[in-house]
Design a protein around this motif. Structure first.
Motif, mmCIF file in Angstrom:
data_model
loop_
_atom_site.group_PDB
_atom_site.id
_atom_site.type_symbol
_atom_site.label_atom_id
_atom_site.label_comp_id
_atom_site.label_asym_id
_atom_site.label_seq_id
_atom_site.Cartn_x
_atom_site.Cartn_y
_atom_site.Cartn_z
ATOM 1 N N GLY A 7 0.808 -1.218 0.000
ATOM 2 C CA GLY A 7 0.000 0.000 0.000
ATOM 3 C C GLY A 7 0.838 1.263 0.000
ATOM 4 N N ASP A 8 0.167 2.377 -0.252
ATOM 5 C CA ASP A 8 0.801 3.701 -0.216
ATOM 6 C C ASP A 8 0.503 4.290 1.155
ATOM 7 O OD1 ASP A 8 2.029 6.074 -0.922
ATOM 8 O OD2 ASP A 8 0.217 6.889 -1.851
ATOM 9 N N TYR A 9 1.480 4.257 2.062
ATOM 10 C CA TYR A 9 1.241 4.599 3.456
ATOM 11 C C TYR A 9 1.918 5.894 3.868
ATOM 12 C CZ TYR A 9 -0.491 -0.134 3.784
ATOM 13 O OH TYR A 9 -1.210 -1.279 3.589
ATOM 14 N N ASN A 10 1.318 6.553 4.839
ATOM 15 C CA ASN A 10 1.898 7.724 5.473
ATOM 16 C C ASN A 10 3.136 7.281 6.252
ATOM 17 O OD1 ASN A 10 2.290 10.154 6.958
ATOM 18 N ND2 ASN A 10 1.022 9.343 8.592
ATOM 19 N N ASN A 11 4.248 7.982 6.086
ATOM 20 C CA ASN A 11 5.488 7.614 6.768
ATOM 21 C C ASN A 11 5.821 8.511 7.956
ATOM 22 O OD1 ASN A 11 6.455 5.307 5.335
ATOM 23 N ND2 ASN A 11 6.815 6.656 3.590
ATOM 24 N N VAL A 12 4.997 9.496 8.250
ATOM 25 C CA VAL A 12 5.243 10.397 9.380
ATOM 26 C C VAL A 12 4.128 10.179 10.395
ATOM 27 C CG1 VAL A 12 5.522 12.784 10.109
ATOM 28 C CG2 VAL A 12 6.389 12.058 7.879
ATOM 29 N N HIS A 13 4.511 9.856 11.639
ATOM 30 C CA HIS A 13 3.546 9.478 12.670
ATOM 31 C C HIS A 13 3.728 10.326 13.936
ATOM 32 C CE1 HIS A 13 2.749 5.959 10.201
ATOM 33 N NE2 HIS A 13 4.051 5.761 10.146
ATOM 34 N N PRO A 14 3.354 11.604 13.892
ATOM 35 C CA PRO A 14 3.477 12.387 15.132
ATOM 36 C C PRO A 14 2.579 11.795 16.208
ATOM 37 C CG PRO A 14 2.240 13.600 13.479
ATOM 38 C CD PRO A 14 2.742 12.360 12.819
ATOM 39 N N GLY A 26 -1.557 6.669 24.491
ATOM 40 C CA GLY A 26 -1.322 7.811 23.641
ATOM 41 C C GLY A 26 -2.176 7.803 22.395
ATOM 42 N N VAL A 27 -1.926 8.801 21.567
ATOM 43 C CA VAL A 27 -2.592 8.938 20.274
ATOM 44 C C VAL A 27 -1.538 9.297 19.230
ATOM 45 C CG1 VAL A 27 -4.843 9.606 21.198
ATOM 46 C CG2 VAL A 27 -3.163 11.358 20.688
ATOM 47 N N TYR A 28 -1.779 8.875 17.991
ATOM 48 C CA TYR A 28 -0.866 9.219 16.899
ATOM 49 C C TYR A 28 -1.584 9.205 15.564
ATOM 50 C CZ TYR A 28 -0.413 4.143 16.082
ATOM 51 O OH TYR A 28 -0.658 2.825 15.834
ATOM 52 N N TYR A 29 -0.966 9.851 14.591
ATOM 53 C CA TYR A 29 -1.447 9.875 13.215
ATOM 54 C C TYR A 29 -0.846 8.644 12.536
ATOM 55 C CZ TYR A 29 -2.770 11.972 8.745
ATOM 56 O OH TYR A 29 -3.337 12.232 7.525
ATOM 57 N N ASN A 30 -1.684 7.700 12.132
ATOM 58 C CA ASN A 30 -1.173 6.401 11.711
ATOM 59 C C ASN A 30 -0.856 6.296 10.220
ATOM 60 O OD1 ASN A 30 -3.514 5.607 10.275
ATOM 61 N ND2 ASN A 30 -4.436 4.691 12.077
ATOM 62 N N SER A 31 -0.433 5.124 9.804
ATOM 63 C CA SER A 31 -0.032 4.856 8.416
ATOM 64 C C SER A 31 -1.175 5.006 7.426
ATOM 65 C CB SER A 31 0.533 3.437 8.310
ATOM 66 O OG SER A 31 1.648 3.284 9.140
ATOM 67 N N GLU A 32 -2.415 4.861 7.889
ATOM 68 C CA GLU A 32 -3.590 4.962 7.026
ATOM 69 C C GLU A 32 -4.188 6.369 7.023
ATOM 70 O OE1 GLU A 32 -6.280 1.885 8.263
ATOM 71 O OE2 GLU A 32 -5.002 0.305 7.460
ATOM 72 N N THR A 34 -5.199 8.216 9.530
ATOM 73 C CA THR A 34 -6.249 8.424 10.522
ATOM 74 C C THR A 34 -5.601 8.469 11.908
ATOM 75 O OG1 THR A 34 -6.677 6.053 10.780
ATOM 76 C CG2 THR A 34 -7.995 7.205 9.143
ATOM 77 N N THR A 35 -6.402 8.786 12.910
ATOM 78 C CA THR A 35 -5.896 8.869 14.274
ATOM 79 C C THR A 35 -6.052 7.521 14.977
ATOM 80 O OG1 THR A 35 -6.483 11.194 14.392
ATOM 81 C CG2 THR A 35 -6.131 10.072 16.483
ATOM 82 N N SER A 36 -5.012 7.099 15.648
ATOM 83 C CA SER A 36 -5.038 5.876 16.448
ATOM 84 C C SER A 36 -4.838 6.226 17.911
ATOM 85 C CB SER A 36 -3.915 4.922 16.026
ATOM 86 O OG SER A 36 -4.212 4.285 14.817
ATOM 87 N N GLY A 57 -8.040 2.410 15.262
ATOM 88 C CA GLY A 57 -7.857 3.315 14.140
ATOM 89 C C GLY A 57 -7.381 2.706 12.837
ATOM 90 N N TYR A 58 -7.339 1.382 12.743
ATOM 91 C CA TYR A 58 -6.903 0.734 11.510
ATOM 92 C C TYR A 58 -8.068 0.026 10.832
ATOM 93 C CZ TYR A 58 -2.113 1.752 12.764
ATOM 94 O OH TYR A 58 -0.948 2.405 13.075
ATOM 95 N N SER A 59 -8.020 -0.070 9.498
ATOM 96 C CA SER A 59 -9.129 -0.630 8.734
ATOM 97 C C SER A 59 -9.284 -2.137 8.934
ATOM 98 C CB SER A 59 -8.948 -0.330 7.243
ATOM 99 O OG SER A 59 -7.724 -0.857 6.766
ATOM 100 N N GLY A 60 -8.242 -2.852 9.334
ATOM 101 C CA GLY A 60 -8.298 -4.306 9.468
ATOM 102 C C GLY A 60 -9.133 -4.809 10.620
ATOM 103 N N MET A 61 -9.192 -4.044 11.728
ATOM 104 C CA MET A 61 -9.977 -4.455 12.891
ATOM 105 C C MET A 61 -10.162 -3.265 13.833
ATOM 106 S SD MET A 61 -7.184 -6.850 14.972
ATOM 107 C CE MET A 61 -7.061 -8.034 13.676
ATOM 108 N N ASP A 62 -11.193 -3.329 14.651
ATOM 109 C CA ASP A 62 -11.487 -2.223 15.571
ATOM 110 C C ASP A 62 -10.396 -2.043 16.620
ATOM 111 O OD1 ASP A 62 -13.868 -1.652 14.289
ATOM 112 O OD2 ASP A 62 -15.067 -2.890 15.640
#
Length: 98
Positions: A7-14, A26-32, A34-36, A57-62
């Protein structure tokens, strides 16, 4: 960096984290893009910090299991795609308050 994934993923995860004893959350901006949110624990294994817990926050599972191995700001974490493809995320964590 996402290695072995198609996949084409976000590489920056603040991210922002709270650590109390060996518990982390914590919380972070994930590879997809969205916020995790995550909760878990951190343990020292030999010379490495191992973090494990649950993340949202991931599409594979809650709620997905998470694990990350870190040393001196470098980390590696397993990853998968919903089509069954697997890989790893390798990165550098820059901390504002080490």
């Amino acid at each position: 960096m996402h290695v072995g994934l198609e996949g084409d993923y976000n590489n920056v995860h603040p991210h922002a984290r709270c650590t109390v004893d060996n518990y982390i959350g914590g919380v972070y901006y994930n590879s997809e893009d969205t916020t995790s949110a995550y909760i878990g624990k951190t343990s020292k294994v030999s010379k490495f910090n191992v973090e494990y817990g649950l993340v949202t926050g991931y599409s594979g599972m809650d709620h997905a299991p998470m694990i990350r191995v870190e040393k001196d700001g470098f980390f590696v974490a397993p990853s998968y795609e919903t089509d069954g493809n697997t890989g790893v995320i390798i990165g550098i964590e820059l901390k504002l308050n080490p």
